[in-house]
Design an enzyme around this catalytic site. Structure first.
Site, PDB file in Angstrom:
ATOM      1  N   GLY A 264      44.387  28.661  27.817  1.00  0.00           N
ATOM      2  CA  GLY A 264      45.714  28.133  27.528  1.00  0.00           C
ATOM      3  C   GLY A 264      46.607  28.206  28.746  1.00  0.00           C
ATOM      4  O   GLY A 264      46.462  29.071  29.591  1.00  0.00           O
TER       5      GLY A 264
ATOM      6  N   ASP B 275      29.417  29.206  30.940  1.00  0.00           N
ATOM      7  CA  ASP B 275      30.781  29.691  31.194  1.00  0.00           C
ATOM      8  C   ASP B 275      30.859  31.199  30.957  1.00  0.00           C
ATOM      9  O   ASP B 275      31.406  31.952  31.778  1.00  0.00           O
ATOM     10  CB  ASP B 275      31.760  28.945  30.277  1.00  0.00           C
ATOM     11  CG  ASP B 275      33.180  29.449  30.400  1.00  0.00           C
ATOM     12  OD1 ASP B 275      33.876  29.040  31.337  1.00  0.00           O
ATOM     13  OD2 ASP B 275      33.584  30.275  29.553  1.00  0.00           O
TER      14      ASP B 275
ATOM     15  N   GLU C  61      35.055  20.206  25.850  1.00  0.00           N
ATOM     16  CA  GLU C  61      35.039  18.977  26.638  1.00  0.00           C
ATOM     17  C   GLU C  61      34.077  17.961  26.028  1.00  0.00           C
ATOM     18  O   GLU C  61      33.275  18.301  25.156  1.00  0.00           O
ATOM     19  CB  GLU C  61      34.637  19.310  28.079  1.00  0.00           C
ATOM     20  CG  GLU C  61      35.680  20.205  28.740  1.00  0.00           C
ATOM     21  CD  GLU C  61      35.262  20.629  30.139  1.00  0.00           C
ATOM     22  OE1 GLU C  61      34.855  19.769  30.921  1.00  0.00           O
ATOM     23  OE2 GLU C  61      35.362  21.835  30.434  1.00  0.00           O
TER      24      GLU C  61
ATOM     25  N   LYS D  92      31.566  34.523  33.682  1.00  0.00           N
ATOM     26  CA  LYS D  92      32.555  35.582  33.445  1.00  0.00           C
ATOM     27  C   LYS D  92      31.869  36.943  33.369  1.00  0.00           C
ATOM     28  O   LYS D  92      32.395  37.947  33.858  1.00  0.00           O
ATOM     29  CB  LYS D  92      33.320  35.293  32.154  1.00  0.00           C
ATOM     30  CG  LYS D  92      34.205  34.049  32.257  1.00  0.00           C
ATOM     31  CD  LYS D  92      34.725  33.651  30.884  1.00  0.00           C
ATOM     32  CE  LYS D  92      35.584  32.396  30.954  1.00  0.00           C
ATOM     33  NZ  LYS D  92      35.786  31.789  29.623  1.00  0.00           N
TER      34      LYS D  92
ATOM     35  N   GLY E 229      41.139  34.531  30.245  1.00  0.00           N
ATOM     36  CA  GLY E 229      42.495  33.989  30.166  1.00  0.00           C
ATOM     37  C   GLY E 229      43.598  35.016  30.321  1.00  0.00           C
ATOM     38  O   GLY E 229      43.798  35.572  31.394  1.00  0.00           O
TER      39      GLY E 229
ATOM     40  N   GLU F 196      42.443  37.656  38.418  1.00  0.00           N
ATOM     41  CA  GLU F 196      42.524  38.111  37.021  1.00  0.00           C
ATOM     42  C   GLU F 196      42.322  36.975  36.032  1.00  0.00           C
ATOM     43  O   GLU F 196      41.692  37.140  34.979  1.00  0.00           O
ATOM     44  CB  GLU F 196      43.872  38.794  36.778  1.00  0.00           C
ATOM     45  CG  GLU F 196      44.101  39.317  35.375  1.00  0.00           C
ATOM     46  CD  GLU F 196      43.193  40.492  35.010  1.00  0.00           C
ATOM     47  OE1 GLU F 196      42.173  40.240  34.359  1.00  0.00           O
ATOM     48  OE2 GLU F 196      43.487  41.644  35.395  1.00  0.00           O
TER      49      GLU F 196
ATOM     50  N   VAL G  96      38.695  35.524  34.248  1.00  0.00           N
ATOM     51  CA  VAL G  96      37.960  36.064  33.100  1.00  0.00           C
ATOM     52  C   VAL G  96      38.894  36.278  31.924  1.00  0.00           C
ATOM     53  O   VAL G  96      39.898  36.976  32.035  1.00  0.00           O
ATOM     54  CB  VAL G  96      37.261  37.395  33.458  1.00  0.00           C
ATOM     55  CG1 VAL G  96      36.560  37.986  32.246  1.00  0.00           C
ATOM     56  CG2 VAL G  96      36.272  37.201  34.594  1.00  0.00           C
TER      57      VAL G  96
ATOM     58  N   ILE H  30      43.920  37.986  28.985  1.00  0.00           N
ATOM     59  CA  ILE H  30      43.569  39.400  28.809  1.00  0.00           C
ATOM     60  C   ILE H  30      43.413  40.067  30.175  1.00  0.00           C
ATOM     61  O   ILE H  30      42.615  39.618  30.983  1.00  0.00           O
ATOM     62  CB  ILE H  30      42.251  39.537  28.017  1.00  0.00           C
ATOM     63  CG1 ILE H  30      42.364  38.821  26.667  1.00  0.00           C
ATOM     64  CG2 ILE H  30      41.892  41.000  27.828  1.00  0.00           C
ATOM     65  CD1 ILE H  30      41.074  38.825  25.863  1.00  0.00           C
TER      66      ILE H  30
ATOM     67  N   VAL I 156      47.374  25.010  34.266  1.00  0.00           N
ATOM     68  CA  VAL I 156      47.676  26.380  34.703  1.00  0.00           C
ATOM     69  C   VAL I 156      48.718  26.376  35.823  1.00  0.00           C
ATOM     70  O   VAL I 156      49.658  27.175  35.810  1.00  0.00           O
ATOM     71  CB  VAL I 156      46.387  27.111  35.137  1.00  0.00           C
ATOM     72  CG1 VAL I 156      46.712  28.503  35.660  1.00  0.00           C
ATOM     73  CG2 VAL I 156      45.407  27.202  33.968  1.00  0.00           C
TER      74      VAL I 156
END
EC number: 1.1.1.3
Lengths: 425, 425
Positions: free
Chosen positions: B304, B200, B189, B204, B133, B128, B131, B135, B13
């Site tokens: 991503g 996960d 993973e 979120k 990615g 932002e 949560v 969106i 990222v």
């Protein structure tokens, strides 16, 4: 802080705005730090019975009652129409009042001028409700994709035509019957031209293009075709190849260096497994492709009292929390050329009627070969009245190539072009 | 205006953030009025080879190099982990630097404390990217649905488990093979527990609940079940009734006066024609239901490099244009009770194995009748190894009722509960 609101128009959307302001007042105040209070409404017809809210503000038919009221800081224009609304918004801005409007025709035709005027006067001009009803697409483009290079915005942005197409596809209605049902349900007006011929979608696409690409197209820059010539046979044939037909507004960068823009409203074939294909009836959706973000879609109600009112409210709460009044809703400006026909490239769905005579099909395929258009799929159905229906899916071809083949077909005997739509991917 | 950025973490990222800042610098400056310049990066491993951007800033392994640098106004934390990141963000805020982070675990567990600290220090804290990615769901909830009463937020917010479920449903893979494929593609993973067991998604959902309802749940408030026990047989049976199975995070108002909140991560049956059913593979989507706006869905990439980096960029551009620094990302606070089991009501998909003996089915239906659970659909498949598989869809029933039937079944001979999932509507 208390902010006074003056409402122009107290129809469906106006009533929804008052309802939300009254019902959710404590929450709005807590989240924005401001009391938003309706101080006055101006309407055309004073005799109309109005229900659904507490009328704790005067209603008159004199614009000056709002425009000259020093206790009104925000004007909400939800009366519709272009020329009257234009005058009122101009006067409101000049009187240093913030303006929130749902008027897509007005913003599509005078948005830039009014945004400049608002900027000069240090007031906000917001219009989230002008595009796609309850879907917060404009604010998302303005505040979440600020740093990205948007390559395409494509959407189902006219609920009326999407309702008609859904009814044709799912329930086997003819275009005429689907339109009649839309009118019965209040989704289409008595004269449906604005919706079914693609003009409503074109206005919205102009505003979307402004936010996504920083361009300022006029109506003449948009290639527009509606759904009036679409037949149930076209829909059936598209389905047999795995596609639905949707009226899409598509604005995208094209050309070798990606610095031209194609802005088009037209029926498109959409693969069944594409998110846009699952947008049914009066719903809307806007798909955004960006170099960084990839593909994002916002889906929701494209119209309706409360969803549209909620978009007006999102503008009002943003006025209330904006400490840089006058900063344009959209701050993006760039120059892009309008796409040439040779730059609009897509796979196609082409339907021709061909005379059922020896050599006819040979002559047709020869025409496509001359235009350098190759097929990926072909389907011929048995001749009726001496003509066979030939459905072809093509490899990518440009509008320029299609213009060649259209001219060839127009000048040839024994072959007629029935339909031609782009395939969306 | 020039704003200096200090990056903690230069992995996937972080690299994406630098790429966008460098490639789109003129556009970002034009739209925000600020030059956003990376001044320093702090990483764990100085020896790692880094490519894809122009390295015009120093990279060290000393946090103080950023924290004590007066030319850095914004800290971007994309290194992950909770305790180290917590210390660094606290120090950054105390040093009056704005903070942008993608760290969902940290925000879900310490978000309120850090937001308060940021508010006291007059700096922004945005997240932002934490949560879903790419969106832009948090900013949308904060700025577009400010005036609405949200009744439900439901989403496919874990890309790994959605990829596994898609592969099981579309390609007939077993859970084990689908997980192996996800690991091969880098979506899961080596130890996939955090994703497949629902943690996960729970983190979120805690953040989404905070924005949608103004509540501050902790992990213990979330009812969590993952996809590890889901079988291909469950998916087949659900499909035979017209449903897909999706791992959903669902936070909703429940109870008679709508002032309790149910927060749950669990596999749900989703009707094929629902927009959430068309969200495939690693994609995410968040559905929002509001009293005014109706039903809106945001769809896009859940993870991503570039999509997530774009969300970080949306935070950075908002820092750059925010003239009220310190105003919390989410300003919504309200008290809602946690839902009781009797308040969590939904239709159910229940699978039991029943001994293939006379009267067994009579005894099973008697158990459900005692628990006041009625069926809408039933399917019995022929016995194998002496047990028949009974699949039932029920009328709405509460978690309390389901607890009764589960206890009854556990204590009975000749009947085993195989699966039990809520049906989303």
């Amino acid at each position: 802080m208390e902010l006074g609101i003056g409402l122009f128009g107290l129809g469906t959307v106006g009533t929804g705005v008052v309802k939300i302001l009254q019902q959710n007042a404590p929450q709005i105040t807590e989240r924005t730090g401001a009391n938003l209070v309706v101080r006055h409404a101006v309407v055309h017809n004073l005799n109309k019975k109005r229900t659904g809210f507490v009328q704790d503000f005067p209603i008159t038919d004199q614009p000056a009652d709002i425009l000259n009221n020093p206790d009104i800081q925000i004007v909400v224009e939800v009366m519709g129409g272009v020329s009257g609304a234009y005058d009122i918004i101009k006067q409101a801005i000049t009187a240093k009042k913030h303006v929130v409007t749902a008027n897509k025709d007005l913003i599509a035709s005078h948005g830039q001028e009014l945004a400049n005027l608002a900027n000069e006067n240090g007031v906000d001009l917001y219009y989230e409700a002008a595009v796609a009803g309850g879907i917060p697409i404009l604010r998302t483009l303005a505040t979440s994709f600020t740093a990205d290079e948007i390559t395409r915005v494509a959407g189902i942005i006219n609920g009326t035509s999407n309702f008609i197409l859904t009814q044709m596809a799912s329930n086997g209605l003819t275009y005429e019957n689907a339109l009649a049902l839309a009118q019965e349900k209040g989704f289409a007006e008595a004269d449906p031209t604005n919706d079914v011929a693609g003009f409503d979608a074109a206005y919205k696409l102009i505003i979307l293009s402004n936010f996504a690409f920083g361009v300022q197209p006029v109506l003449g820059d948009v290639s527009i075709s509606g759904i009036t010539n679409l037949t149930d046979l076209d829909i059936e044939d598209a389905q047999s190849f795995g596609y639905g037909i949707k009226l899409l507004g598509v604005a995208q960068r094209v050309g070798d260096s990606n610095n031209a823009i194609s802005i088009e409203v037209a029926p498109h074939l959409v693969p069944f497994d594409h998110p846009l294909a699952t947008v049914h009836n009066e719903n809307n959706a806007v798909l955004v492709n960006g170099e960084s973000v990839g593909e994002v879609m916002l889906y929701g109600p494209g119209a309706g009292e409360m969803p549209t009112a909620n978009s007006v409210l999102s503008d009002l709460t943003n006025v209330a929390t904006n400490y840089t009044p006058g900063k344009p809703f959209n701050t993006f400006n760039q120059n892009l050329d309008l796409a040439k026909p040779s730059q609009r490239v897509a796979r196609r769905f082409v339907v021709v009627d061909v005379a059922d005579t020896p050599g006819a099909m040979y002559s047709v395929t020869g025409m496509f070969t001359s235009a350098k258009i190759s097929f990926t799929d072909l389907k011929q159905t048995p001749a009726k009245n001496g003509y066979a229906r030939l459905v072809a899916l093509t490899y990518p071809a440009s509008d320029a190539q299609l213009n060649v083949i259209k001219t060839t077909i127009r000048n040839a005997d024994g072959i007629n072009l029935v339909s031609e739509y782009k395939i969306f991917s």
